[in-house]
Design an enzyme around this catalytic site. Structure first.
Site, short mmCIF file in Angstrom:
data_model
loop_
_atom_site.label_atom_id
_atom_site.label_comp_id
_atom_site.label_asym_id
_atom_site.label_seq_id
_atom_site.Cartn_x
_atom_site.Cartn_y
_atom_site.Cartn_z
N GLU A 236 86.61 37.83 22.49
CA GLU A 236 88.17 37.71 22.13
C GLU A 236 88.27 36.37 21.22
O GLU A 236 89.24 36.49 20.45
CB GLU A 236 88.12 36.66 23.51
CG GLU A 236 88.18 36.85 25.18
CD GLU A 236 89.33 38.03 24.88
OE1 GLU A 236 90.41 38.07 24.12
OE2 GLU A 236 89.70 39.43 25.73
N ASP B 170 90.03 55.96 -8.96
CA ASP B 170 89.70 55.48 -7.58
C ASP B 170 91.04 55.00 -7.29
O ASP B 170 91.98 53.78 -8.04
CB ASP B 170 88.55 54.73 -6.67
CG ASP B 170 87.50 54.69 -6.60
OD1 ASP B 170 87.27 56.24 -6.57
OD2 ASP B 170 86.45 54.50 -6.71
N PRO C 105 91.01 40.24 12.70
CA PRO C 105 92.84 40.67 13.53
C PRO C 105 93.67 39.34 12.88
O PRO C 105 94.54 40.13 12.41
CB PRO C 105 93.09 41.30 14.53
CG PRO C 105 92.07 40.54 15.01
CD PRO C 105 91.07 40.21 14.38
N ARG D 204 81.32 48.80 -4.43
CA ARG D 204 81.40 49.85 -5.07
C ARG D 204 81.91 49.15 -6.47
O ARG D 204 81.98 49.43 -7.73
CB ARG D 204 82.30 51.02 -4.92
CG ARG D 204 81.97 51.14 -3.89
CD ARG D 204 82.85 52.01 -3.50
NE ARG D 204 84.01 52.66 -4.14
CZ ARG D 204 84.11 54.24 -4.38
NH1 ARG D 204 82.63 54.80 -3.74
NH2 ARG D 204 84.41 54.69 -5.43
#
Ligand code: SAH
Length: 256
Positions: free
Chosen positions: A116, A169, A89, A154
């Site tokens: 963690e 897209d 993150p 893709r």
């Protein structure tokens, strides 16, 4: 396009890459996805992948050795990868542009954290890219890595049946996609926009272009930098501005 995914949950990842668009691409040899069990790169009887954090505190931290050994084994087997990516993150945000960059890299190694997260020296030692799928925390890097595999696959020619639909897209051009409809023409009193039933290809093309633009303006104006628009779209925006100045719906035919 080659992917190696390093995880303590290989079955979770294998299940996803066996199905759907990604699964078909793998069967047809358009992409090559290998899933590596992190525990097979441990050297103790208990196959330990985590340990307590230095400095104390809750939770466990993933040990550096298994990840580094896995990356080294992958390089020996498959050659030097174009990118080593640590799912986190705290990483750079994954976007369509990043997907295109990895497509060019040709071979991507994805490291999935748990607990963690990883000992920070893994990133340092492997000079890994840190990549985040968004500003929220999930329990492991597997879902995040699969998002990368899917989005990058893709972009490999032939993976998505109709090559055109990838170009159209959302995000591929910096605009959202236009709204789509299928049968029935009347669904519980909600009608499909008449222009789509008209058979007028040119009008349909313009309508779709305008709706894509309208949606992007309404929902994601941050995507609309001047360089993403072509002349026709700039003209559409000028017309809308005219409408607003005159009072919307006055005089001008918006043909939609
Ligand atoms: N304590 C860590 C989060 C650990 S979550 C922190 O605050 O930075 C456990 C693992 O899930 C991470 O190591 C990472 O591999 C994965 N993960 C969680 N959220 C993610 C996100 N937004 N993008 C990519 N990977 C994520």
């Amino acid at each position: 396009m080659k992917f190696d995914i390093v995880t303590i949950f290989p079955r979770m990842v294998e299940a996803f890459v066996a199905e759907g668009v990604v699964g078909r691409a793998a069967q047809r040899g358009l992409i090559d996805v290998r899933v590596r069990d992190l525990r097979s790169f441990t050297d103790d009887r208990h196959r330990t992948v985590d340990d307590v954090p230095y400095g104390g505190g809750p939770g466990m931290v993933m040990k550096p050795e298994p990840f580094v050994r896995a990356a080294e084994a992958i390089e020996r087997e498959r050659g030097r990868p174009g990118a080593v990516v640590l799912m986190s993150p705290q990483g750079r945000r994954f976007t369509q542009a990043e997907a295109a960059r990895f497509r060019t890299a040709g071979h991507v190694v994805l490291l999935c954290g748990r607990y963690e997260g990883l000992d920070d020296r893994v990133r340092e030692y492997l000079q890994a890219d840190e990549l985040s799928i968004g500003d929220y925390v999930i329990s492991g890097g597997e879902l995040a890595a699969l998002i990368v595999v899917d989005a990058v696959s893709r972009l490999v020619p032939g993976v998505v049946g109709d090559g055109e639909s990838v170009e159209r897209d959302s995000f591929s051009r910096g605009l959202l996609d236009f709204p789509q409809y299928t049968r029935p023409a009347d669904f519980r009193g909600l009608a499909v926009p008449a222009v789509l039933l008209s058979g007028h290809h040119e009008e349909i093309r313009r309508w779709r272009k305008r709706e894509a633009l309208r949606r992007t303006l309404e929902r994601r104006p941050d995507l609309l930098t001047p360089d993403v628009l072509d002349d026709e779209e700039r003209e559409m925006i000028r017309e809308w501005k005219g409408d607003v100045e005159e009072g919307v719906g006055h005089g001008r035919d918006r043909d939609s």
